[in-house]
Design an enzyme around this catalytic site. Structure first.
Site, PDB file in Angstrom:
ATOM      1  CD  GLU A 243      -2.670  -1.431   0.756  1.00 40.80           C
ATOM      2  OE1 GLU A 243      -3.411   0.196   0.003  1.00 40.80           O
ATOM      3  OE2 GLU A 243      -4.165  -1.741   0.534  1.00 40.80           O
ATOM      4  CB  CYS A 277      -2.038   7.079   1.070  1.00 43.05           C
ATOM      5  SG  CYS A 277      -3.003   6.020   1.514  1.00 43.05           S
TER       6      CYS A 277
END
Ligand code: NAD
Length: 530
Positions: A243, A277
């Protein structure tokens, strides 16, 4: 006020955690020794064997204990998050505590259904046999996490992996170890013993943990570190989820409600000071509303109350946007802004921090291009880079012109167009007329493509990512021999050719197929090696 810019790990053996609001030391924690790492991995493997044998109903009860403990200790958790990240109280509450409870609650209901054995069909070639899928744990899963959502990033994959029957070793970021929370949670919550073991340290500790050969690595962090983790896992074929970072685009068409969309963009760009993110970092606005949109965006950005050195963190309404957490990120953010401005971009508001502090105000930069770092690389700070487009095709091309592919948002009243554009974007997630609503929904899988990584967290796919998805085929005992078993004969070959032609061919004949199949079946009953 000057904040000491500490290295990530202060000495080889000690991590000093500082409050980014004022630079004061919160606590120090020893980095795990090689011996402690070995001991932890061994304890985790023993726990994994017990958890694997635990009925799913019991696993659900265990995670519910965690959920209730989190609710009862929410203010303590939030205070601890604030002391280490410098984010606003509201950000910590909404996107760490509230959303963690939402994930646990949903997964407590979902997991027993998803993890139940599943009967599936068998094809014509395997007529008479039965097929089933069963979901089994992997063992010990190593979670390596970043500093931006230290509680959420620790708990969500842990709960998911545990429900799938695994034990978890968590290595939090050395910037935000959140030790007081993990200590209290592990001693007070009543959560299954050794199901979660926390190891403190920096990247070397992460490397040492991978060397101890966990059964899976779930890594959340930067692209550079993700590549190293994958390379280290490769020789051992340890499965890995990555991720990684992002540079999310937001596309605003000219039919939107300006006020609502500006407010949505503000939140998407500045929540947790842009240190998500999936922060909205690249904003593409259609020509005909560009000027009006940017004017309002700047007006509203100036109304966001950002933290200043010495801000009161005990109140939920003293400021909207907190500080930058990691000292090393500040240089990247400032470099992106100054490089863009030196290349002709316009700094419309925000920009420089108070010298030496971690407080960067919400910043809008217009006329950015993809030649600038601000238009291309992950900034990970409260900066939105505004660009213009004229047609739908141009917006899609610009949004896809990125090495990242994590999230995106499309803003338009025309939902047919918005869905069409969402499908054309090369990302793992797209929100329409909002930003980040995909990862706020535990029913949806979350993850990226391109340099944003691979693997999925949450949703059915996320849960199954922590399983050995095992197939079981069941045949009967008896004297019958399968048609594709030895001995191979001309007659069998001919019969199978007939079956192929009559079942799969252009002119299907069910009767002819059946005649060959029955013949083959009766052959199987008496076929023997000569
Ligand atoms: P980072 O990669 O520097 O560190 C992340 C974690 O990895 C830390 O715990 C660190 O100690 C560890 N680590 C670093 N190098 C390692 C190595 N070689 N082997 C093993 N472990 C190693 O990232 P960061 O600065 O802490 O976090 C910011 C990054 O995380 C940003 O790029 C952000 O986009 C990304 N992120 C991604 C997601 C997502 O879900 N896609 C979520 C949050 C943050």
């Amino acid at each position: 006020m000057t904040v000491v810019e500490t290295p990530r790990v202060s000495t080889h053996s000690t991590i000093t955690v500082r409050n980014p609001m004022d630079g004061k030391v919160v606590y120090s924690v020893s980095q795990a020794t090689a011996e402690a790492i070995q001991d932890t991995m061994q304890r985790s493997r023993q726990a994994a064997a017990q958890i694997a044998a635990m009925p799913i109903e019991e696993r659900v009860r265990q995670v519910q204990r965690l959920q209730y403990w989190i609710v009862e200790n929410s203010e303590f958790i939030i205070d601890s998050i604030l002391a280490e990240t410098g984010k606003s109280r509201f950000d910590a509450f909404a996107s760490e505590v509230f959303s963690v409870c939402d994930v646990i609650d949903v997964f407590a209901k979902l997991a027993p259904k998803i993890l139940a054995d599943r009967q599936v069909k068998t094809p014509i070639f395997l007529m008479g046999k039965k097929s089933r899928i069963t979901y089994q744990p992997l063992g010990t899963v190593l979670m390596i996490t970043p500093w931006n959502y230290p509680f959420y990033q620790g708990i969500v994959p842990t709960v998911t992996a545990f429900l799938a029957g695994n034990a978890v070793v968590l290595k939090p970021s050395e910037v935000t170890p959140l030790k007081p929370v993990w200590d209290k949670l592990l001693t007070e919550s009543g959560f299954c013993r050794d199901a979660l073991l926390v190891v403190y340290g920096g990247r070397e500790t992460g490397t040492q943990l991978i060397e101890a050969l966990p059964d899976k690595v779930h890594f959340t962090g930067s692209v550079a570190a993700g590549k190293k983790v994958m390379a280290q896992c490769a020789p051992h074929l340890i499965p890995v989820d990555l991720e990684l970072g992002g540079k999310d685009p937001g596309i605003v068409f000219d039919d939107v409600d300006l006020e609502r969309t500006v407010n949505g963009v503000l939140w998407g760009s500045f929540t947790t000071s842009g240190q998500a993110c999936t922060s909205l970092e690249r904003l593409y606005v259609q020509d005909s509303i560009y000027d009006a949109f940017v004017k309002l965006l700047v007006e509203r950005t100036k109304q966001i109350r950002s933290s200043t050195p010495g801000a009161d963190t005990s109140r939920c309404d003293s400021f909207d946007m907190g500080t930058i957490t990691a000292p090393y990120q500040i240089a990247t953010i400032e470099n992106h802004i100054s490089e863009a401005v030196s290349q002709g971009a316009k700094l419309l508001c925000g920009g420089p921090r108070e010298h030496g502090s971690h407080h960067i105000p919400p910043t809008v930069v217009a006329d950015v291009t993809h030649a600038m770092k601000l238009g291309r690389e992950e900034t990970f700070g409260p900066v939105v880079a505004v660009m213009r487009f004229s047609t739908e095709q141009e917006a899609i091309r610009l949004a896809n012109e990125s090495s990242y592919g994590l999230g995106a948002s499309v803003w338009s009243r025309d939902l047919v167009r918005a869905v069409r554009v969402a499908k054309a974007l090369k990302t793992g997630n797209v929100s329409i007329n909002n930003h980040m609503i995909t990862q706020a929904n535990p029913w949806l899988p979350f993850g990226g493509v391109k340099h944003s990584g691979f693997g999925r967290l949450k949703g059915e796919h996320g849960l199954l990512g922590f399983c050995n998805v095992k197939s079981i085929g069941i045949d009967k005992q008896g004297s019958k021999i399968d048609s594709h078993w030895y001995p191979f004969t001309k007659e069998k070959y001919q019969l199978m050719s007939n079956m192929l032609k009559h079942y799969f061919g252009r002119r299907r004949s069910w009767i002819r197929f059946l005649a060959s199949a029955l013949r083959m079946d009766s052959m199987g009953k008496k076929q023997k090696f000569k």
